[in-house]
Design an enzyme around this catalytic site. Structure first.
Site, PDB file in Angstrom:
ATOM      1  N   ASP A 461       0.825  -1.207   0.000  1.00  0.00           N
ATOM      2  CA  ASP A 461       0.000   0.000   0.000  1.00  0.00           C
ATOM      3  C   ASP A 461       0.862   1.262   0.000  1.00  0.00           C
ATOM      4  OD1 ASP A 461      -2.317   1.509   0.118  1.00  0.00           O
ATOM      5  OD2 ASP A 461      -3.165   0.448   1.829  1.00  0.00           O
ATOM      6  N   ASP A 527     -10.539   2.362  -3.671  1.00  0.00           N
ATOM      7  CA  ASP A 527     -11.145   2.050  -2.376  1.00  0.00           C
ATOM      8  C   ASP A 527     -12.661   2.104  -2.462  1.00  0.00           C
ATOM      9  OD1 ASP A 527      -8.911   1.447  -0.970  1.00  0.00           O
ATOM     10  OD2 ASP A 527      -8.686   3.414  -0.022  1.00  0.00           O
TER      11      ASP A 527
END
Ligand code: DGJ
Length: 735
Positions: A461, A527
């Site tokens: 990430d 997301d």
């Protein structure tokens, strides 16, 4: 040094590229696009047709827009090359001294390693400016998939340091492409494709911050009215994960150019004598319609060394199920339910390490938290493996919270000005990977966990933009060095663990580029998992990446980022063609929901054989309330189409469904039911009184319909009336 025009014709994958040189200039691409045949007269004709007349008020010879457009050649648009010595811009006039070209058999590029590349036709041109004391090389490739690639290298042959302020290769675009195509976005809404008039001037789309949700992943031009199936489009992509500089420029003198390279800050690249700077590759595609153009990119990317060769495991990512509330009991129950519905990879997300109980602390301390995991992660990993799944773990290696052991021990490792921290974003700062010891620290910490815990997959990430990216130790802006160091770290991990897969996630889809995809096996698209939003994000992402690299999850009934509630079939169909995952607390799902989910997961295991190796196509509809996305097998024997109704259409039924991409001469049976686990799933029943998926079905719906591929693409079949925020799946089988 020749003063004669010489030309080279590179041909591969249906694409021609013609480069010409005159000794006293930098090489120029005079044409690229559909193959023009191998008759030398055609090349002559192309060259002659590119010789623009000299308009009044310009230099006295026709302007040649070289691969690196220079002022010395009369170019007053955006320069492709800017070099400095002692802080001052220096004049540059590139001469071509040597050209070599060849085909697939004598390609000088290696086939293995992250940058390994299949080449169909290629050319190298050595360029020099003896006065400026620089030497360079321009590399051009046409890949077997028809992608055109260009990059440039500059070497300092003088004693004084050479600053590279810009080295951005340029490709011409046909001036018939009157619309600029680019992408824009933000967190939760990445890669929204937009088109607007290419007026005279520069449409500049740099990307700063290394990751950036507003990055224009592709940039190019199209004819007015171009869509997925029709109209010439041509666009490029810069294969780089750092700062990117790119623009489309239209001049009043009949040029339309696409330029793409690295965005360099003053002083960022200073070459000592003998040192070389290489620009990233600018890769470009063309096609009649976006489907055809993106298909070239898909086949090109499928040739990467890093491209996964085994079936893409259905993944459960625990993030939206538990967030930071990790317990062995909770996660092992989730793992058990995941295995039951057919999941093949279980991923433990953020929160397993250091003091990371929320996003304010512990980031950068890559030791398993004893508070949360007193027995370590092995028991969970073992259980996941025993259930027949792979074990994946989340890392955010390039980042740290200020409240962490690592920040306290090594404040000099933080990127930023020497006397203050950059503004925080998600309460975190960025580690300077170019600082001595940082990459070793990360490689050791990650490797130890991979070996000890048995990690098969890393979700990598990156949750903030890189602001004020200064190297505190060496001084100066360091995004270039940071990107090179990131690639080296990823390469080292892949070398050490050849079976380890890595996902590029950056607060969702903030880092999607072909530099990272030479080192990663998946991207997290966004997301935002709400299918209505995700459809658009997926369409934008697939202008570059094939379906199997795009992670797409089935989330909880109510989206955590939009608050919309959607039924299970709609959520499942949104994700079917991509690298399927689940991001839902299955402990809260009913038995009926889990059974239906299991059926869709089973269906996906058949569908992925088609969508992960075949082509993605789009069926044109009269009304954008209906989206038709198809996946056609490489051999054309089978295809799946998802018909998605986003809202109500102007007409009811919405219109005829065109199903493109099939073998035009083949006869196909089109049917609505699909087979999963040897049972006819068809249209699974809806749950919880959400109403039905269909408000009407055409006569053929129950028994299927037979038609040729050409008929299905051109004429189409009557579609069902699909209610808003519902979708159905069709299968085409060649008879
Ligand atoms: C952002 C990612 O996109 C999410 O999926 C999740 O991993 C969080 N970061 C965790 O902090």
């Amino acid at each position: 040094m020749s003063t004669r025009t010489q030309a080279w014709h590179l041909r591969a994958g249906g694409t021609s590229l013609i480069v010409d040189t005159i000794g006293q200039f930098c090489p120029r691409v005079s044409y690229w696009g559909p193959e023009v045949g191998d008759d030398p007269a055609v090349v002559e004709a192309v060259l002659e047709s590119q010789g623009l007349s000299v308009p009044s008020g310009t230099c006295d010879i026709p302007l040649r827009v070289g691969v690196l457009p220079e002022e010395s050649a009369g170019w007053l648009g955006e320069p492709g090359i800017m070099l400095t010595r002692g802080g001052r811009l220096i004049p540059v006039k590139l001469h071509t001294t040597r050209v070599e070209s060849g085909g697939a058999d004598d390609s000088p590029w290696p086939l293995d390693g992250p940058e390994g590349q299949q080449v169909g036709a290629w050319l190298w041109a050595d360029v020099t400016d003896a006065t400026a004391k620089i030497e360079g090389r321009i590399e051009i490739q046409v890949t077997p998939s028809g992608i055109v690639r260009q990059r440039a290298h500059i070497r300092n042959s003088g004693d004084e340091p050479l600053g590279v302020a810009r080295l951005v290769p340029t490709l011409p675009l046909p001036t018939t492409l009157t619309q600029i195509v680019d992408q824009a976005g933000r967190h939760l809404r990445e890669r929204q494709t937009q088109m607007h008039e290419a007026t005279i001037g520069v449409h500049h789309r740099p990307t700063r911050g290394a990751r950036n949700h507003n990055a224009s992943t592709i940039l190019g031009a199209a004819v007015a009215g171009a869509n997925a199936r029709q109209g010439r489009v041509a666009y490029g992509h810069v294969e780089w994960s750092g700062n990117v500089d790119q623009w489309v420029e239209r001049t009043p003198f009949g040029h339309l150019v696409l330029a793409g390279g690295e965005l360099l800050m003053p002083g960022e690249i200073e070459l000592a004598r003998g040192e070389t700077y290489s620009s990233p590759w600018l890769s470009a595609t063309w096609g009649d319609g976006f489907d055809a153009a993106s298909a070239k990119f898909h086949s090109y990317v499928r040739g990467f060394t890093a491209h996964p060769s085994r079936p893409r495991p259905v993944t459960l990512n625990a993030w939206e199920a538990v967030y930071f509330a990790q317990t062995f009991e909770g996660l092992s129950e989730l793992a058990r339910l995941a295995a039951e519905v057919g999941v093949e990879r279980f991923v433990l997300d953020d929160g397993w390490f250091g003091s990371r109980r929320d996003d304010r602390s512990g980031l950068g301390d890559w030791q398993v938290s004893e508070d949360v995991w007193p027995d370590g992660l092995q028991p969970l990993a073992r259980m996941v493996h025993d259930l027949g799944m792979e074990f994946g773990l989340w890392f955010e290696p390039e980042m740290l919270n200020m409240d962490s052991e690592i920040a306290r021990a090594h404040p000099e490792w933080i990127m930023g000005p020497r006397d203050r921290e950059p503004l925080e974003s998600r309460h975190q700062q960025v580690l300077n990977l170019t600082a001595p010891g940082v990459v070793d620290y990360l490689e050791d910490a990650i490797s130890r966990l991979v070996s000890e815990v048995g990690i098969d997959y890393i979700k990598w990430d990156y949750n903030r933009d890189l602001l004020e990216a200064y190297d505190r130790i060496g001084g100066g802006y360091a995004v270039h060095g940071q990107t090179v160091a990131l690639y080296a770290l990823l390469d080292r991990l892949h070398e050490r663990f050849p079976d380890l897969e890595i996902e590029s996630c950056a607060g969702g889809g903030g880092r999607v580029d072909l530099g990272i995809m030479r080192r990663a096996q998946r991207i997290w698209g966004s997301d935002c998992i709400d299918p209505l939003e995700r459809q658009i994000i997926q369409a934008g992402t697939s202008l570059l990446l094939p379906a199997e690299l795009i992670g797409s999850h089935i989330a909880s009934p109510t989206s955590h980022t939009t608050g919309r509630t959607q039924n299970l079939q709609f959520r499942c169909l949104n994700a079917q063609f991509y690298h399927l995952g689940i991001e839902w607390d299955l402990r809260r799902a009913s038995e009926v929901e889990r059974a239906e989910l299991a059926a869709w997961v089973a269906a996906h295991k058949n569908i992925r054989d088609v969508s992960h190796t075949g082509s993605l196509v789009t069926g044109l509809q009269p009304d954008d309330a209906t989206r038709v996305v198809g996946a056609v097998a490489e051999d054309g024997a089978q295809a799946y189409y998802v018909v998605i109704q986003t809202r109500t259409s102007a007409s009811r039924p919405a219109g005829i469904l065109t199903l493109p991409g099939l073998d035009p001469d083949g006869m196909y049976r089109i049917e609505a039911p699909i087979i999963a686990n040897n049972a006819v799933v068809g249209l699974p029943p809806d749950h919880g009184g959400h109403g039905s998926t269909l408000a009407g079905a055409p006569a053929w719906w129950a028994s299927g319909v037979i038609a040729s591929g050409a008929f299905l693409a051109e004429v189409g079949v009557a579609g069902p009336i699909v209610n808003p925020e519902r979708a159905v799946l069709l299968r085409a089988t060649r008879l």
